[in-house]
Motif scaffolding. Sequence first.
Motif: not given
Length: 1356
Positions: A212-216, A199-200, A192-197, A278-281
């Motif tokens: 390594v599999m990434l998802k932003e 990274l999965s 988790l980033g301070l601005r809400g970023f 999952q819903y990214e919401s």
Amino acid sequence: MPSEPSSASWECILPGPPSKHNGGSADLSAAGLLAYAAGSSVAILDTHSMQLVSTLPLPPPSSSAASAFITAVRWSPFSLPHHLLETESSSPHLQLAVGDRHGRICLLDFRSKSPAFFFDTSNPNSPKLGVQDLCWIQTRLDSWCLAAISGPSLLSIYNATTGRCFFKYDASPEYFSCIRRDPFDSCHSCALGLRGFLLSVKLLGDESENDVMLKELKVRTDATELHRLERDSAIESSNGAPVSSLFPNYVAKFAFSPHWKHVILVGFPRELVSFDLQYESVLFAAGLPRGCGKFLEVLPDVNMEVFYCAHLDGKLTTWRRKESEQVHIVCSMEELVPSIGTTVPSPLVLAVAISQSDYTLQDIIRRCPDTDPVDFELDDPLALIDESHIISKTHLLSVSDDGKVWKWLLTAERSKDVHRDSECVKKVDETREVPISEVSSSGQSTGDIVTHPDSINCRENSKTACAVVSDEVLFKVLIFTVDASDHQFNSILPTNLVGQLHLLSSAISMLAVPSPSLTATLARGGNSPAVAVPLVALGTQSGTIDVIDISANAVAASFSVHSSVVRGLRWLGNSRLVSFSYTQGSEKIGGYVNKLVVTCLRSGLNRTFRGMQKPERAPIRALRTSSSGRYLLILFRDAPVEVWAMTKTPIMLRSLALPFTVLEWTLPTVPRPAQNKPSRTSSFLSRGGNPAETTSPTKASTDTKEGADGTHEEFSESFAFALVNGALGVFEVQGRRIRDFRPKWPTSSFVSSDGLITSMAYRLPHVVTGDRSGNIRWWDVTTGQSSSFNTHRDGIRRIKFSPVVPGDRSRGRIAVLFYDNTFSVFDLDSPDPLANSLLQPQFPGTLVLELDWLPLRTDKDDPLVLCIAGADSSFRLIELNILYSGKDAVMMMPDSCACRSDQKTGVMSPRAPQPIKERFRPVPLPSPVLLPTPHALALRMILQLGVKPSWFDTFSSVMSEEYSYVTGTPSAGDLRGYMIDSPRVGDSAVPEMLLKVLEPYHREACLLDDERVRLYSKIVKRGSTMRLAFAAAVFGESMEALFWLQLPHALKHLMNKLANKSPQQGPHTAQTRDIDASVLSRISSKRKSVPEAKNILINGQLKLMAFDQQELWERANERLTWHERLEGEEAIQNRVHELVSVGNLEAAVSVLLSTSPESSYFCVNALRAVALSSAVSTSLLELAVKVVAANMVRNDRSMSGTHLLCAVGRYQEACSQLQDAGYWTDAATLAATHLKGSDYARVLQRWADQVLHVEHNIWRALILYVAAGALQEALAALREAQLPDTAAMFILVCREIHTEFLSQLDSEEDETSKEKVANLPGLDPSNEEVIAVGEYFGQYQRKLVHLCMDSQPYAD
């Protein structure tokens, strides 16, 4: 700790208080060991007994003399190893991953107290990137990787075996704050980033970047304050500082929900957000509750759908999820730092951690039908409180910057008085109607539901205010102290304290060691000699004085004496302390306000003396007390020295107006045979005299006269001094008279030409001085002989004579502290002191501020012990041994010394075995995980097989009546009577031998604490599953414990299927019906069904092991309500998928038909709507749908083809497609809805293969194998994991459950079913693999016994 006890070594390191520079790094293991960073060390605590177990210093890098602040700590995820090795070289389950401010990452081994190895963090093209956070990620069943956040935005992943970094990700200009592992998938983590970023990260291996599999992702939050902080601080991206250093008061933390997959709760500084991966919401957002500071940490409750949020201002808020939606409301608010008994301003809470072992033990006791779920808690002060309405207890640990570790008891209880709580319930009902936007923006609704328990600080007549009842559950925070007179029968428990550990409260400024002479008397009067006590006093920068009991390695007492830095501290005998501080006067008046205080350790009273009405011209520079404690020298800066008699009311004897640089009183001498011997606790046993000590100066220094009452009327003591011009002298104080001692002056010039004398030590007949050029000179005041040598080091700040006992060959050993904060030990009696010395250029991990010898030697063979005050605010003991080889003596630091350095010079040679110095503990240390591995495995096996609770402590007060007396108590040589009558597996003679091995621990009562013994006494005869679960929980293996708890349900599920006793039906039968207007109208209204009452106490990890069709279907249905308000095409596609999975085709059709014609999904959605609503099922339609479905699955990822297969009843193929696409949970949900029998078992077995081989969760996979009927595959998985004892216990438990199941089939109509399940598939007694498991387990037991016999008992 070392696998073998350290002979005669002093294990004493007291860590300094943690600070913000440590970044709030702390980690609580499942076995109950809390590790937190304090300066450059890691303190390890046992949370059951609240005792300091050990302190592990981090060695400094080769390029630096001191270690950096430790900023990240994580326990190793490895469990207690089951394989047996001949030598225990390391203990992976007792290793710590540690990162520091210089960017170093290493594995600290608890047993050896040294780094196992350092990870390769070298990066020549960038500066040192301080470590922000660490996280373990699983790659295989027995392999883990370590992910680290370094600097402001760098994520690195390391192979934990080789230490090589195989993946890096730079998120600039984002700032990474923390990284956490997914409890549902150990291969998955998020940063988790301070601005809400967000990274999965998903790991498939540990070899290269391709694994390594990434998802932003992005969590929406307001970062206005962060932008302002960036502008104000003008941060440079090249400094490499972690986020905790850049923005210490801007913290963003998150936690995975242990109850719902893909759901996290994020705590930004001023906002709490529930986010669906999952819903990214965003599912829910709320602002800070009224009266609370910024969020510091988010902690999940495993048993209840509750989150605990710690705040920067020391408050703790409890948030509970509302039924059927992802909305959290505040249930209670408490203070983590009560204002009574704390300093002003209040200490800061730096770190909080929640105990996971409590949840597992509650799950175990909850399986006992006639036992209170929280009955295992045995805090005596709470014994009188009615706990019938308490439904959950959880311990929370908080660490504050004043060196205290607080243990809090969080309780949830049902409301007992409806009338009393009606107003609270009304408030909750009103709060539930407040929209999310109002909670997020104004926070007004939160204020109505937050309790402000002002009475938490009151120890008498303290009752908490009415807490909010959420679904008739009250949440409380308790501490330990209970006043029984305040107890009343109501639904609110008193606010009390459960436990607190007080370590060093502030940075150390002074160190004082008592060394009373035989002329010192007790503080209360009389002529009894004062004995040397194992106490050390430490002055701190906060003005407190901490008294350390070195035998217990603990703070014995703490006195708040001064309001500023303690600048001087000395002992007066062995029970009083004198200290001073000073502050500058106001600008108008100027000068200094000196404060001198005498502290009595017995009464705790502080008495000031020499009080002045107005500021003085000069501040106090130092204090010097005589060894008897009767005289005090007060040194001023550029002012005369005052001599005081420290009677009950101190009296100034004289002022000496000479330009002194240093003064030192003479130290105690070895007593003559004619003198009275002190008690054996004294440091000085007069076993023999020394002719050198009978000279006239000795007689003059100890001359006494006895009055009529036998008290000492007069005696004399002397002190040596040096003047600015280098001249030396000795004065003698006798009564109120001060006269020149008239020593014999040196034969040669003794005046230093190189510099001022800066240090001195005086013990008759020697005076030793050191100057600022590094020269050491010594002078015999009786013969006039003198000598000197140069140390070739910086100036000398302190010189300390080592204690002397009768029989010592040398009386000239000194410890020398230099101005560069290093030290050396010299022997002045040797021909060449510089050659025969112990040089210690740097202490392990810290510089030395102060040092002194510990005067507790009673024998010439006892080691010398140095007390060290480190620059990192730690207090340490370092042991030196003297080995004699002919006429030569060699000083050495033992290799097993707890404070040893990796860089040391001098001769190292083996030493003779010496008695073990055991640490005194007020209560035993009940932490089985600390035992040597063979002994830990022995205790684990004894608990599994079943031992009578009376074996732990026959006279324990916590034994139930059933076990309070054992008929025919076995003798010391026959321990078989302690084992219960239970089905045996393996060698029948092994349990008795293991009990004999554990006998040393049994005698010390340090195996289990009373709480866990009481719990074990309740479950020991409840079957093997309960004992196995308890044994796993005790050693911190919570997933294994939950596996044993879930195994009976999975096996009965299988046997019911085999016996066709209760055919499984899907909870929802797919029925196709015509869609008419009335149906669509009913669907589109989206009315919520009234949720049924459910059990709120469900362990989230048990939900992870769910396999039952009804349970899977219910959980999927509850998730539906969370996503109804989400908008967007992707969200609609996911909602349709969920509705089809649970069989709600009508609602799916309604959602599909609401698609706008302009949408790119319109054609696909229309096709699916027609197919789902069609009631026609012809072969032609089926063939066409299969072709379309195959094309859809091939061309997109929307799972549209799966929905078409469901429309025509091809559920088995739909499940296969979902599993091929990686939707394992959805496939299980769909199978639970529509499939049964062997079709459902095939889905479960394929799911089990995925969980075992890809997710590497063997315990969850075993449950799925058992539920699917693949018992042989489950046994094979245990064999491949090298768990021979677990495999044998698995067979034993399955047979017990099977026998119990057959005993319930007594009726005639069950005869057919009994024949079908006469034998378990794959576990037949004649099966070769089953026979091999039993034989191998017998060999395993015998080897364990041999290893236990060869291992030394653990001695703390």
